[in-house]
Structures are given as C-alpha cells and as structure tokens.
Design an enzyme around this catalytic site. Structure first.
Site, PDB file in Angstrom:
ATOM      1  N   HIS A  67       0.801  -1.236   0.000  1.00 63.57           N
ATOM      2  CA  HIS A  67       0.000   0.000   0.000  1.00 63.57           C
ATOM      3  C   HIS A  67       0.823   1.270   0.000  1.00 63.57           C
ATOM      4  CE1 HIS A  67      -3.963  -1.846   0.866  1.00 63.57           C
ATOM      5  NE2 HIS A  67      -3.244  -2.748   1.526  1.00 63.57           N
ATOM      6  N   LYS A  84      -8.303  13.999   4.026  1.00 60.53           N
ATOM      7  CA  LYS A  84      -7.372  12.864   4.064  1.00 60.53           C
ATOM      8  C   LYS A  84      -6.371  13.152   5.161  1.00 60.53           C
ATOM      9  CE  LYS A  84      -6.511  13.934  -0.361  1.00 60.53           C
ATOM     10  NZ  LYS A  84      -6.711  12.646  -1.034  1.00 60.53           N
ATOM     11  N   LYS A 123       0.717  14.670   0.167  1.00 57.16           N
ATOM     12  CA  LYS A 123      -0.668  14.934  -0.239  1.00 57.16           C
ATOM     13  C   LYS A 123      -0.895  16.418  -0.543  1.00 57.16           C
ATOM     14  CE  LYS A 123      -2.390  11.003   2.507  1.00 57.16           C
ATOM     15  NZ  LYS A 123      -3.098  10.105   1.574  1.00 57.16           N
ATOM     16  N   THR A 130      -8.637   6.404  -2.187  1.00 58.08           N
ATOM     17  CA  THR A 130      -9.972   5.813  -2.291  1.00 58.08           C
ATOM     18  C   THR A 130     -11.027   6.891  -2.066  1.00 58.08           C
ATOM     19  OG1 THR A 130      -9.650   5.119   0.007  1.00 58.08           O
ATOM     20  CG2 THR A 130      -9.437   3.429  -1.681  1.00 58.08           C
ATOM     21  N   LYS A 137     -14.837   7.963  -3.947  1.00 56.63           N
ATOM     22  CA  LYS A 137     -16.088   8.311  -3.257  1.00 56.63           C
ATOM     23  C   LYS A 137     -16.633   9.635  -3.781  1.00 56.63           C
ATOM     24  CE  LYS A 137     -14.110   5.925   0.687  1.00 56.63           C
ATOM     25  NZ  LYS A 137     -13.299   6.080   1.920  1.00 56.63           N
TER      26      LYS A 137
HETATM   27  C1  26V Z   1       2.354   2.175   8.069  1.00 56.05           C
HETATM   28  C2  26V Z   1       2.585   2.135   9.397  1.00 56.05           C
HETATM   29  C3  26V Z   1       3.967   2.096   9.841  1.00 56.05           C
HETATM   30  C4  26V Z   1       4.074   1.449  11.171  1.00 56.05           C
HETATM   31  C5  26V Z   1       3.132   2.044  12.169  1.00 56.05           C
HETATM   32  C6  26V Z   1       1.691   2.049  11.743  1.00 56.05           C
HETATM   33  C7  26V Z   1       1.503   2.134  10.281  1.00 56.05           C
HETATM   34  C8  26V Z   1       0.218   2.188   9.784  1.00 56.05           C
HETATM   35  C9  26V Z   1       0.021   2.235   8.434  1.00 56.05           C
HETATM   36  C10 26V Z   1       1.089   2.225   7.572  1.00 56.05           C
HETATM   37  C11 26V Z   1       0.930   2.174   6.104  1.00 56.05           C
HETATM   38  C12 26V Z   1       0.020   3.114   5.574  1.00 56.05           C
HETATM   39  C13 26V Z   1      -0.126   2.829   4.128  1.00 56.05           C
HETATM   40  C14 26V Z   1      -1.429   3.316   3.629  1.00 56.05           C
HETATM   41  O1  26V Z   1      -2.347   3.632   4.348  1.00 56.05           O
HETATM   42  N1  26V Z   1      -1.519   3.379   2.336  1.00 56.05           N
HETATM   43  C15 26V Z   1      -2.711   3.857   1.687  1.00 56.05           C
HETATM   44  O2  26V Z   1      -3.452   2.711   1.285  1.00 56.05           O
HETATM   45  C16 26V Z   1      -4.642   3.067   0.638  1.00 56.05           C
HETATM   46  C17 26V Z   1      -5.399   1.789   0.354  1.00 56.05           C
HETATM   47  O3  26V Z   1      -4.705   1.020  -0.560  1.00 56.05           O
HETATM   48  C18 26V Z   1      -4.334   3.859  -0.620  1.00 56.05           C
HETATM   49  O4  26V Z   1      -5.542   4.256  -1.206  1.00 56.05           O
HETATM   50  C19 26V Z   1      -3.500   5.089  -0.289  1.00 56.05           C
HETATM   51  O5  26V Z   1      -3.093   5.741  -1.476  1.00 56.05           O
HETATM   52  C20 26V Z   1      -2.283   4.693   0.501  1.00 56.05           C
HETATM   53  O6  26V Z   1      -1.582   5.836   0.965  1.00 56.05           O
END
Ligand code: 26V
Length: 796
Positions: A348, A529, A535, A637, A641
């Site tokens: 992601h 967002k 962003k 996403t 919407k």
């Molecule tokens: C990373 C971490 C690092 C460790 C601590 C907690 C944590 C929580 C989340 C993340 C990764 C976040 C990645 C994310 O949210 N990506 C998003 O995913 C969406 C669904 O696929 C996408 O639409 C977005 O463009 C993307 O930024």
C-alpha cells in the site's frame, strides 16, 4: 419483516437485555435496543452462511489487517438488511428519531486512513458477493485519537469509544489462544523447541458483517489481549497493590491502542508484539478450524487463502511454518510450499520511511524462533535463486525487511492501482520481479457503494433508483444507464437539486459546529485525508491565499464564490504536518474575517475528521482535491467516493486518479501537474523551486505575504521555516506544480460558472464511477489471487 415486529423486539431488548423502561431510556439505550433488534436478524444468515461453507468444504478468505476503519454500523446494517424504512417507522412509533439514534453511535476508528478503510469496504463487499471470509484484526480499546484545535494547533485526546456500549462485538468464549513471546530456543531430540518467557491470551470479539440484501454474513474477528496469569493476589496481600496488577496491565497493553503514525515507521517493541499477537491468533484460529473440519494440513491451500494487508501481518508466513514444523513435524520444504500457496501480500505504499524493517536484535529477542525461520527462508530463497543480487535479501544489514519477507512467502503480490503496481515492479521490487515474473499483479482499489453512495447520499440514491430502477447498489456498472438521461435538462436539474440538498445540510452543520455562515450556492471545494507533505494540503492553502489576494485586488471580476474545506489528522509526532494544520487554521481566521471577500471566499477546517464526517462532506462536495505529487499516492480511495457522489476531480496523474481520468474522460477532470517521470527529472535540477517561484508572480506574492506575517500577526516570523522549506527543500514540488494548479483551478471556476456545463460533468462522474465499486476489486482478488470462483451476484 414488518416494523411492528421490529418494534416488539426493540421493546423486548430495552426491557430484558438493557433492563430499562421506555420512560427512563436514554438515547444510548434506544440506540442499543434498536441495534440488538437488527443484530438478531443478522444471526440466522450468519449461521447459515457458515453452515453452507462447512457443508461444501469450500475455501475461505482470511483477511489479516492491523486496521479496520469501520465507522458506524447501525444504519449500514439496517440498509443492507433492507430494514431502514421499518426501523425509521418503528422508532417513530416509539417516539424516537431514527436519524438521531444513528448519530448517537460512536465511530469504530480502528484505523488510520486509507488502508484501514479499504479493509472495511472489502469486508462489506465479500459479504455482498457471498465470498466466505473472516477478517482478523485487533479490538483496540482506544482507536485513532480525537483531534482538537487549540489556537489553531492540533491537540490529541484518547478515543475512549468503548465507554459507550458496543452492541456489535460479540464475545466468542470458545475462541482463545495463547500467544508466546521472548525466551529461548533449545534443542530437544534434534528439533528446535521454543521456550517463551512471556505469554498473553487472545480472546475473540466477533463483529457480524452483513452483505447487501441481508442473505449472507461473514465474521470480523477482533482479538483482545488478556493476561494468562491471573491477578497476583500474593503480591497484593503483601501490600504491593500496583505490582499485583502488573502482569494484567502488561498483557492488556497489546490491544490498548492503535498506533497513530502511518507515515514513518519506528522499530518499537510494542508494535512488533501487536503485529505478532494479531497474526499468531489468526493463524492458530485458521489451523484449528481447518483441522476441526476434518482436513489434513497438506490440504490447507485448498481451503485457506490468507491475505496480508500490507506487511504488518507479514510474520504470517514464518508463524504458519513454525506451527507446521514445530507442532506438526512437517519439513521446511513442505512448510514453505504450503505457506506460499496460502499467502498473498498487498503493498500500500512506496514511501521508504513507511516500509517496515526490524532490527534483528529486537526481532530475535521478541520472536527468537521466528528469527531462525526467517534466516532459513532467506537462505532457501538464495539457494533456489542463485542469481539473486548480493544486495537483495530478506535479512540485510542486521535488519529483517518485511516487504521482502512478505514477497518471498507469497504466491501473489499486488499493488492497489495500475500506476502503483507499475512502480512496485519497477522501483520497489525490481530484482524480485525479475526472479518471479508474474507474481506481482494489480488490483485497483474500490469502495463500497452501499455506504459511500446509498447510505451517505439518500438524495442522489433516490434519484438514481427513480431513473434506472432498483438494484444498482450491487451492480454499479449499471450507473452507465444514467448517461442518456444526462442529456435531459430535467435530469440535470434533479441532479443539481440533490446536490443542493446535501450542501444545505452541510452548511447548516458547519454553521452549528464552526460558527461560520456559508452560502450553499458557493462551490464546495473539499480536501479530506491524512495531513501529509506528499498529499500537499500546502499547495491547496497557498492557492487559496493567492485567490484571496486576487479577489481583494479586483473584487468585481465576477468571481465564483468558494468554500475551501479541509479535514484530516496529522500523526502526533509529524512536526511539518502539524505546522501545515496551524497554517491552514491561521489563514482561515484572516480570510473569514475579511469584509471585502466575505461573500466570495471562506476556509473551514472542522476538527476531528473521521468516517462519519466523510459521510457528510462527500455528498455535498462540488470539487474533489486529489493533488498529491505524482508517484506518491498508491491509489487513493476518497477520490473514488467523490466521483460516485458527483464531484469532479482536480488532480494529478497519481494513483487511481489515472484510472478515474480514463473512465470519466479528460473533459470531465481538472488535470494538472508533473507526471511521475517529470517529477523525477525535475528533482535533478537543484534550483527547481527557486526557478518556479521566480516564474510565478502569484506564488511570489503569496510567499511574501506569509513571510510578512499576514496570517500570524501576533508572531510574524511563525511561518518563516515553512516558506524557507518551499524555497530550498521542496521535495514534493509544491512550487513546481503551483502555476499549473492555479490554471486548473481557474478552469474549474469557469466550468462552475456555467451551471449546465458543471451539472453535466458532475452527473457523468457518477454515471462513470461503476468501475470503482469494491465488488469489482474483490472479484479480481477472488479470480487472480484467492482462486475462489466469484458468484454471479450483481452481474446479471
Ligand atoms: C504504516 C505504518 C507504519 C508502522 C506504524 C503504523 C503504520 C500504519 C500504516 C502504515 C501504512 C500506511 C499505508 C497506507 O495507508 N496506504 C494507503 O493505502 C490506501 C489503500 O490502498 C491507498 O488508497 C493510499 O493511497 C495509501 O496511501
């Protein structure tokens, strides 16, 4: 099911479950009684779905995710059961307002943003498509923090969502597992034996997820951490009152709180323990079910598809292998073959600072046996792929790389939009892609149209049903049938009326919440967002300042009135993002107080953006801001919407914007900015920002105003650091894209000034949004990754 029987059941629950009288019942009591009456109607399809899968001996999907950003469930359940009207009538008969009770439910904010909300949409689509599935997550006691603003600056408070009753999480006493940590690995009879020094107990809370039509329900199983050793009465009796509760506190800390930083990865022990807690409980549960249903371990891939939502549960491979080898005596080669067949990994993000890597000393101390297995996996991969370059590997420089681990233990790896998948192949895993051609596939994200159109936008949904008939909610491509109607003035008029209804509602809400007066006929320009540099909320607010100046310089130039709306949270430790929040709030104070521009421009930033706020804002939006630096937003996403709800996009060629543009057509999209390739080339020029600023008078003027302290009169130098970064450290190319953005905003003004042109664009956005249903996405996963035949539901 008539509303009379629903009324009876609500009263029965009020009396016998909640022990309340109708006279004494609070809003929360009524909300819970109604939820329980609806929940009763989910139980039968829920049990039947499970019985059908067991009888057929079929395959189930197990969706492992550290985050499920659910929001509220009451209205969603009522709508999917087809009981919303009955519920409304039943409550009215009881002297209660249905909408008021819906609002009384706290959001389940068990996620940070896009990744968690996607998991929630997927759960709903899998239930709708009758795809047998379990979601596995953590029942955090505290969800994403509550955001406040104090003097324009973000404050954070704990989200104590369980202080109000949660009728949706059913205790499942039979499902509980022991999760081991730390200790040492010894050898006994030539086999490794892990002797953990800490254990916690995982207990299941089951949330039923009902699909559209109410015929199928799956389970979202959320784990709570409980101590394995009971309260230490001896210590307590010795007078050590705190110490007596220590083990209990320690264990519970694993499901205490959601990590709120999704921008930069930090190697924190508690986070690693949370990840293993979720994953081990899930894998143990999967194996227990599989064996209880009478299958053998070699058959696992025929019955089990495990999807890892990012690398957070990437310990799933080693944990499955550990259980197969250490508990069931399987050989390494067989264990990894089975793991690979079962596992899939969704990536992601490409942002290097968000990629998980664990120091081997930490990983090895928390999970000593897994450290051995990970080393073995790494060796095995090198031996089976001897051409692997020396700099590639699962363990490198004393770190375990979770992306590589997830990749080599999976049979499919997927990106979340066409562009993103391309970049996963070319930039993130080029060497592994070369060694395993065909393993990386694309599955463009989607969103559930039940929540994101039907539920949040009754005005537009009603018009759609009146125009093309019922059933589009489960067959979203049917929205194309709206296209011929777009040519009719009467339809466009009705489309505009629906949008205006939503805008009036939002104006009233913003007036009440924020004390700002807003003209419902102004253009509602919305960016909601997480706050992040890539962003580029900064680009938006700088353009807003340029607009403000231009209006002041020439107030009678026929300006299109605008309301610029922001929503979003910053990670608590992300200083730069927090400064952007403060800057937007400071700008809002100055602009909103200006008598010259007051009918033409307003800036609003309601605090504590969450799923429920998105459900208010999106149906009322005219313009959707999707303005990330090209190559940085994996998909987005929210963009989908807005499109569904008839808001054209102003956006860059990034993430799923590319596919939105393709579906809706160039003339219905306000495109601007550098492409991914141009971004890379532009950064080669060390003076890119300086040159862009010098070439744009409006940008110079805006930065000058900021430097002079126009938006921080009590502290004129407050934003010198911010301006300095735009000049000298503009990694996300705010300056380089500014002129192009300004131009696109001007085009949006001209389009909005012609209501007929605008309505056509808006309606075509809705009509062409069918591709972005998460039903389409889930069908893709079923066919390409999970090897489960999609049913024909919704494709008739
Ligand atoms: C990373 C971490 C690092 C460790 C601590 C907690 C944590 C929580 C989340 C993340 C990764 C976040 C990645 C994310 O949210 N990506 C998003 O995913 C969406 C669904 O696929 C996408 O639409 C977005 O463009 C993307 O930024």
């Amino acid at each position: 099911m008539s509303h009379a029987s629903l009324t009876d059941d609500i009263l029965r629950h009020l009396t016998f479950t909640l022990a309340q009288t109708p006279e004494g019942a609070s809003r929360q009591d009524w909300r819970v009684a109604l939820s329980l009456a609806l929940r009763d109607r989910i139980l039968v399809p829920w049990f039947e779905a499970d019985a059908k899968v067991r009888a057929a001996g079929g395959k189930r999907v197990y969706y492992l995710s550290m985050e499920f950003l659910i929001g509220r469930l009451l209205d969603d359940a009522a709508i999917n059961l087809g009981l919303q009207d009955d519920a409304r009538r039943a409550m009215a008969a009881l002297g209660q307002d249905y909408a008021d009770l819906v609002e009384a439910e706290p959001d389940a904010a068990l996620g940070n943003g896009g990744l968690g909300r996607l998991a929630a949409c997927f759960m709903e689509s899998m239930a709708t498509l009758e795809c047998p599935a379990f979601g596995y997550g953590i029942m955090y006691e505290y969800g994403l923090f509550k955001q406040g603003f104090k003097d324009g600056q973000q404050t954070e408070a704990p989200d104590d969502w369980l202080s109000r009753p949660n009728p949706w999480g059913l205790v499942h006493p039979a499902a509980h597992y022991i999760i081991p940590f730390k200790g040492e690995v010894v050898t006994e009879n030539d086999r490794p034996v892990w002797r953990p020094s800490e254990t916690v107990r995982a207990e299941a809370r089951d949330v039923p997820v009902i699909g559209w039509g109410g015929t199928w329900a799956n389970t979202l199983r959320l784990w709570r951490a409980e101590p394995t050793t009971p309260f230490d009465l001896t210590r307590f009796n010795r007078g050590d009152h705190v110490g007596g509760a220590e083990a209990e506190m320690q264990a519970r800390s694993l499901s205490r709180v959601l990590y709120p930083d999704d921008t930069s990865y930090q190697g924190k022990e508690l986070r690693l323990k949370q990840e293993f807690f979720l994953t081990s409980a899930a894998i143990q549960d999967i194996l227990a079910r599989h064996l209880a249903e009478g299958h053998t371990l070699n058959d696992l891939p025929d019955h089990v598809a495990i999807q890892m939502n990012d690398t957070h549960p990437a310990i799933a491979g080693p944990e499955l292998m550990r259980l197969l080898m250490d508990d069931h005596g399987m050989e390494f080669a067989d264990a990894i073959a089975i793991a690979q067949k079962c596992l899939g990994y969704t990536n992601h993000t490409l942002l290097p600072e968000a990629l998980e890597r664990w120091a081997t000393y930490l990983f090895g101390s928390v999970l000593p046996r897994h450290m051995q297995i990970v080393e073995q996996i790494n060796q095995w991969h090198l031996q089976t792929h001897p051409t692997r370059p020396h700099y590639v590997g699962v363990v490198k420089h004393h770190e375990v790389r979770m992306g590589e681990l997830a990749f080599v233990t999976s049979h499919k790896v997927n990106g979340v939009s066409a562009l993103h998948t391309d970049l996963v192949k070319k930039n993130l895993f080029p060497e592994l892609e070369a060694l395993h051609p065909g393993r990386i596939v694309n599955q463009t994200n989607g969103v559930t149209p039940r929540r994101w159109l039907r539920m949040c936008n009754p005005a537009l949904s009603g018009l759609i049903t009146d125009t093309i008939g019922a059933g589009w909610e489960a067959d979203l491509d049917r929205l194309r049938e709206l296209e011929p109607h777009v040519e009719h003035r009467s339809f466009r008029h009705a489309f505009g009326a629906a949008k205006r209804t939503n805008k009036v509602h939002l104006s009233n809400w913003l007036g009440a919440e924020m004390g700002v007066k807003i003209d419902p006929d102004a253009m509602f320009d919305v960016q909601i967002k997480r706050i992040h540099e890539y962003k580029r909320q900064l680009l938006n607010i700088l353009e807003t300042v340029a607009r403000w100046k231009a209006i002041r310089d020439n107030p009678n130039a026929g300006w299109v009135p605008r309301v610029t709306i922001f929503g979003g949270k910053s990670a608590p430790g992300y200083t730069v993002a927090k400064e952007v929040i403060r800057f937007i709030n400071d700008v809002a104070v100055v602009i909103n107080a200006d008598p010259v521009t007051r009918d033409l421009l307003k800036v609003v930033f309601p605090p504590d953006y969450n799923v429920s706020m998105a459900e208010r804002l999106i149906p009322a939006a005219d313009l959707s801001e999707q303005i990330s630096t090209a190559g940085k937003e994996a998909s987005g996403t929210g963009n989908m919407k807005f499109m569904m709800n008839g808001a054209p996009t102003i956006g860059t060629l990034d993430g799923a914007n590319v596919e939105i543009l393709q579906e809706v057509g160039r003339e219905n999209f306000f495109l601007f900015g550098l492409t991914t390739e141009e971004v890379a080339a532009r950064r080669e020029n060390p003076d890119h920002a300086k040159e862009a600023i010098e070439a744009s008078q409006p940008l110079q003027d805006v930065l000058q105003m900021v430097v002079e302290g126009r938006f921080s009169p009590d502290q004129p130098d407050r934003y010198h650091g911010l301006v300095n970064r735009v000049w000298y450290h503009d990694y996300f190319l705010v300056a380089s894209d500014f002129a192009s953005y300004l131009e696109a905003q001007g085009e949006a003004d001209r389009a909005f000034a012609d209501p007929d042109r605008w309505l056509r664009m808006a309606a075509l956005n809705t009509a062409r949004s069918g591709f972005f249903s998460s039903d389409r996405t889930i069908r893709g996963y079923m066919t390409d990754i999970w090897d489960i035949a999609p049913t024909t539901r919704g494709t008739a």
